[in-house]
Design a protein around this motif. Structure first.
Motif, PDB file in Angstrom:
ATOM      1  N   LEU A  93       0.822  -1.208   0.000  1.00 47.64           N
ATOM      2  CA  LEU A  93       0.000   0.000   0.000  1.00 47.64           C
ATOM      3  C   LEU A  93       0.856   1.259   0.000  1.00 47.64           C
ATOM      4  O   LEU A  93       0.482   2.270  -0.616  1.00 47.64           O
ATOM      5  CB  LEU A  93      -0.933  -0.008   1.209  1.00 47.64           C
ATOM      6  CG  LEU A  93      -2.041  -1.067   1.202  1.00 47.64           C
ATOM      7  CD1 LEU A  93      -2.792  -1.059   2.525  1.00 47.64           C
ATOM      8  CD2 LEU A  93      -2.998  -0.844   0.044  1.00 47.64           C
ATOM      9  N   GLN A  96       1.860   2.069  -3.490  1.00 49.71           N
ATOM     10  CA  GLN A  96       0.775   2.370  -4.408  1.00 49.71           C
ATOM     11  C   GLN A  96      -0.027   3.616  -4.037  1.00 49.71           C
ATOM     12  O   GLN A  96      -0.922   4.015  -4.781  1.00 49.71           O
ATOM     13  CB  GLN A  96      -0.199   1.173  -4.467  1.00 49.71           C
ATOM     14  CG  GLN A  96       0.433  -0.141  -4.859  1.00 49.71           C
ATOM     15  CD  GLN A  96       0.928  -0.145  -6.291  1.00 49.71           C
ATOM     16  OE1 GLN A  96       0.327   0.487  -7.155  1.00 49.71           O
ATOM     17  NE2 GLN A  96       2.014  -0.844  -6.552  1.00 49.71           N
ATOM     18  N   SER A  97       0.278   4.229  -2.885  1.00 49.79           N
ATOM     19  CA  SER A  97      -0.535   5.355  -2.426  1.00 49.79           C
ATOM     20  C   SER A  97       0.326   6.548  -2.074  1.00 49.79           C
ATOM     21  O   SER A  97       1.545   6.435  -1.912  1.00 49.79           O
ATOM     22  CB  SER A  97      -1.365   4.933  -1.204  1.00 49.79           C
ATOM     23  OG  SER A  97      -0.511   4.564  -0.131  1.00 49.79           O
ATOM     24  N   ILE A 103      -7.268   5.202   2.588  1.00 48.50           N
ATOM     25  CA  ILE A 103      -7.338   3.743   2.620  1.00 48.50           C
ATOM     26  C   ILE A 103      -8.399   3.350   3.637  1.00 48.50           C
ATOM     27  O   ILE A 103      -8.364   3.793   4.788  1.00 48.50           O
ATOM     28  CB  ILE A 103      -5.988   3.105   2.987  1.00 48.50           C
ATOM     29  CG1 ILE A 103      -4.923   3.479   1.954  1.00 48.50           C
ATOM     30  CG2 ILE A 103      -6.122   1.584   3.095  1.00 48.50           C
ATOM     31  CD1 ILE A 103      -3.524   2.994   2.308  1.00 48.50           C
ATOM     32  N   LYS A 150      -8.911   5.250  -2.093  1.00 49.28           N
ATOM     33  CA  LYS A 150      -8.258   4.622  -3.240  1.00 49.28           C
ATOM     34  C   LYS A 150      -8.204   3.111  -3.085  1.00 49.28           C
ATOM     35  O   LYS A 150      -8.332   2.367  -4.057  1.00 49.28           O
ATOM     36  CB  LYS A 150      -6.842   5.182  -3.409  1.00 49.28           C
ATOM     37  CG  LYS A 150      -6.105   4.615  -4.621  1.00 49.28           C
ATOM     38  CD  LYS A 150      -4.742   5.261  -4.807  1.00 49.28           C
ATOM     39  CE  LYS A 150      -4.049   4.696  -6.050  1.00 49.28           C
ATOM     40  NZ  LYS A 150      -2.718   5.312  -6.265  1.00 49.28           N
ATOM     41  N   PHE A 151      -7.999   2.656  -1.835  1.00 50.65           N
ATOM     42  CA  PHE A 151      -7.915   1.218  -1.574  1.00 50.65           C
ATOM     43  C   PHE A 151      -8.861   0.829  -0.442  1.00 50.65           C
ATOM     44  O   PHE A 151      -9.095   1.603   0.491  1.00 50.65           O
ATOM     45  CB  PHE A 151      -6.488   0.805  -1.187  1.00 50.65           C
ATOM     46  CG  PHE A 151      -5.480   1.006  -2.278  1.00 50.65           C
ATOM     47  CD1 PHE A 151      -5.443   0.146  -3.370  1.00 50.65           C
ATOM     48  CD2 PHE A 151      -4.578   2.054  -2.225  1.00 50.65           C
ATOM     49  CE1 PHE A 151      -4.516   0.329  -4.381  1.00 50.65           C
ATOM     50  CE2 PHE A 151      -3.649   2.243  -3.225  1.00 50.65           C
ATOM     51  CZ  PHE A 151      -3.621   1.380  -4.316  1.00 50.65           C
ATOM     52  N   LEU A 153      -9.273  -2.581   2.122  1.00 49.02           N
ATOM     53  CA  LEU A 153      -8.644  -3.825   2.549  1.00 49.02           C
ATOM     54  C   LEU A 153      -9.637  -4.638   3.372  1.00 49.02           C
ATOM     55  O   LEU A 153     -10.174  -4.140   4.363  1.00 49.02           O
ATOM     56  CB  LEU A 153      -7.394  -3.530   3.381  1.00 49.02           C
ATOM     57  CG  LEU A 153      -6.642  -4.737   3.937  1.00 49.02           C
ATOM     58  CD1 LEU A 153      -6.048  -5.575   2.811  1.00 49.02           C
ATOM     59  CD2 LEU A 153      -5.555  -4.291   4.911  1.00 49.02           C
ATOM     60  N   TYR A 184     -14.996  -0.645  -7.274  1.00 48.43           N
ATOM     61  CA  TYR A 184     -13.761  -1.271  -6.809  1.00 48.43           C
ATOM     62  C   TYR A 184     -13.555  -2.651  -7.426  1.00 48.43           C
ATOM     63  O   TYR A 184     -14.522  -3.357  -7.726  1.00 48.43           O
ATOM     64  CB  TYR A 184     -13.767  -1.388  -5.276  1.00 48.43           C
ATOM     65  CG  TYR A 184     -13.654  -0.057  -4.579  1.00 48.43           C
ATOM     66  CD1 TYR A 184     -12.423   0.455  -4.193  1.00 48.43           C
ATOM     67  CD2 TYR A 184     -14.792   0.713  -4.347  1.00 48.43           C
ATOM     68  CE1 TYR A 184     -12.322   1.689  -3.567  1.00 48.43           C
ATOM     69  CE2 TYR A 184     -14.704   1.954  -3.722  1.00 48.43           C
ATOM     70  CZ  TYR A 184     -13.463   2.434  -3.346  1.00 48.43           C
ATOM     71  OH  TYR A 184     -13.369   3.663  -2.743  1.00 48.43           O
ATOM     72  N   VAL A 218      -6.739  -6.723  -1.291  1.00 50.30           N
ATOM     73  CA  VAL A 218      -6.711  -5.281  -1.524  1.00 50.30           C
ATOM     74  C   VAL A 218      -7.581  -4.982  -2.735  1.00 50.30           C
ATOM     75  O   VAL A 218      -7.394  -5.570  -3.813  1.00 50.30           O
ATOM     76  CB  VAL A 218      -5.277  -4.779  -1.764  1.00 50.30           C
ATOM     77  CG1 VAL A 218      -5.287  -3.281  -2.114  1.00 50.30           C
ATOM     78  CG2 VAL A 218      -4.413  -5.030  -0.540  1.00 50.30           C
ATOM     79  N   GLU A 220      -8.946  -1.908  -5.307  1.00 54.88           N
ATOM     80  CA  GLU A 220      -8.570  -0.572  -5.777  1.00 54.88           C
ATOM     81  C   GLU A 220      -9.768   0.100  -6.426  1.00 54.88           C
ATOM     82  O   GLU A 220     -10.558  -0.543  -7.122  1.00 54.88           O
ATOM     83  CB  GLU A 220      -7.419  -0.645  -6.774  1.00 54.88           C
ATOM     84  CG  GLU A 220      -6.934   0.713  -7.234  1.00 54.88           C
ATOM     85  CD  GLU A 220      -5.740   0.608  -8.177  1.00 54.88           C
ATOM     86  OE1 GLU A 220      -5.000   1.607  -8.295  1.00 54.88           O
ATOM     87  OE2 GLU A 220      -5.570  -0.455  -8.796  1.00 54.88           O
ATOM     88  N   ARG A 221      -9.876   1.405  -6.235  1.00 47.40           N
ATOM     89  CA  ARG A 221     -10.971   2.166  -6.822  1.00 47.40           C
ATOM     90  C   ARG A 221     -10.725   2.332  -8.316  1.00 47.40           C
ATOM     91  O   ARG A 221      -9.626   2.705  -8.750  1.00 47.40           O
ATOM     92  CB  ARG A 221     -11.082   3.537  -6.155  1.00 47.40           C
ATOM     93  CG  ARG A 221     -12.332   4.319  -6.573  1.00 47.40           C
ATOM     94  CD  ARG A 221     -12.479   5.598  -5.759  1.00 47.40           C
ATOM     95  NE  ARG A 221     -13.714   6.279  -6.097  1.00 47.40           N
ATOM     96  CZ  ARG A 221     -14.881   6.028  -5.524  1.00 47.40           C
ATOM     97  NH1 ARG A 221     -14.947   5.114  -4.556  1.00 47.40           N
ATOM     98  NH2 ARG A 221     -15.978   6.692  -5.870  1.00 47.40           N
TER      99      ARG A 221
END
Length: 225
Positions: A93, A96-97, A103, A150-151, A153, A184, A218, A220-221
């Motif tokens: 994460l 990626q962020s 999150i 964005k994510f 979990l 997502y 995970v 993702e949007r």
């Protein structure tokens, strides 16, 4: 302090935290009370009674901490080596962020310490509980997705017949959320190996019976609509 904690456990419905973590904060107090009680028995009753009391307390703790919990390793390396699937998730994460991303997750663990992104927790542990849940224990989807995280979990279990189920009831609600379903997609799984650590074994110990595996996914949007 100990009595207040025990009362809380009675009212809240037992110690459901992994590894009895509700009890851990009062363990030093409990140990001191036990020692004081044994010392008092030694002074006012007799030495043999105190030794019997000590044996009962020690045996009770041995059963509670070893027989009632998954197999664990005790050694010096426990003080020097740290391993958790949450580190792997956090590293992923973090790559990626960014600082302006959000999150959404359940068990935060060490993830907030490893990422620059903002964290919102749909279990109501880190985020305000009243903001996350309505009075009937249903999640407030508008609040959880208001920042368009964005994510997301979540954790799942795989039954022996191969079917996949959310591990927590709140995650089942997230899966049914309209915005989550349309915006997502799953991008990566992180499997929890039962034999990798004591912490991992606890996930299986507290999971429903007859499961093959526990894993995190995970999401993702994919849409800003």
């Amino acid at each position: 302090f100990v009595l207040a904690q025990i009362l809380f456990l009675m009212v809240s419905g037992r110690d459901f935290m992994y590894g009895y973590r509700f009890v851990v904060p009062v363990m030093p107090c409990i140990a001191l009370l036990c020692a004081a009680g044994i010392e008092l028995a030694h002074e006012r009753v007799n030495r043999n009674f105190a030794l019997i009391a000590l044996t009962v307390v020690a045996a009770g703790q041995a059963v509670s901490n070893f027989a009632a919990l998954p197999q664990k390793h005790i050694g010096f390396d426990n003080l020097t080596y740290r391993s958790s699937f949450l580190f792997s998730i956090a590293e992923f994460l973090a790559r990626q962020s960014g600082p302006n991303d959000w999150i959404l997750l359940s068990e935060a663990g060490i993830i907030p310490y490893c990422v620059d992104a903002k964290i919102r927790d749909f279990m109501g542990l880190v985020s305000p509980y009243r903001s996350v849940y309505k009075a009937n224990h249903m999640i407030r989807g508008n609040y959880l997705f208001s920042e368009e995280p964005k994510f997301v979990l979540m954790s799942f279990v795989e039954a022996e017949d191969g079917s996949i189920h959310p591990r927590l009831h709140v995650e089942a609600q997230i899966l049914l959320n309209a915005e989550f379903r349309t915006s997502y997609r799953a991008i990566r799984d992180f499997e929890i190996s039962k034999d990798a650590s004591f912490l991992n074994a606890l996930y299986y110990a507290y999971a429903p019976k007859k499961i093959k595996r526990v894993f995190y996914t995970v999401f993702e949007r994919t849409s800003n609509q």
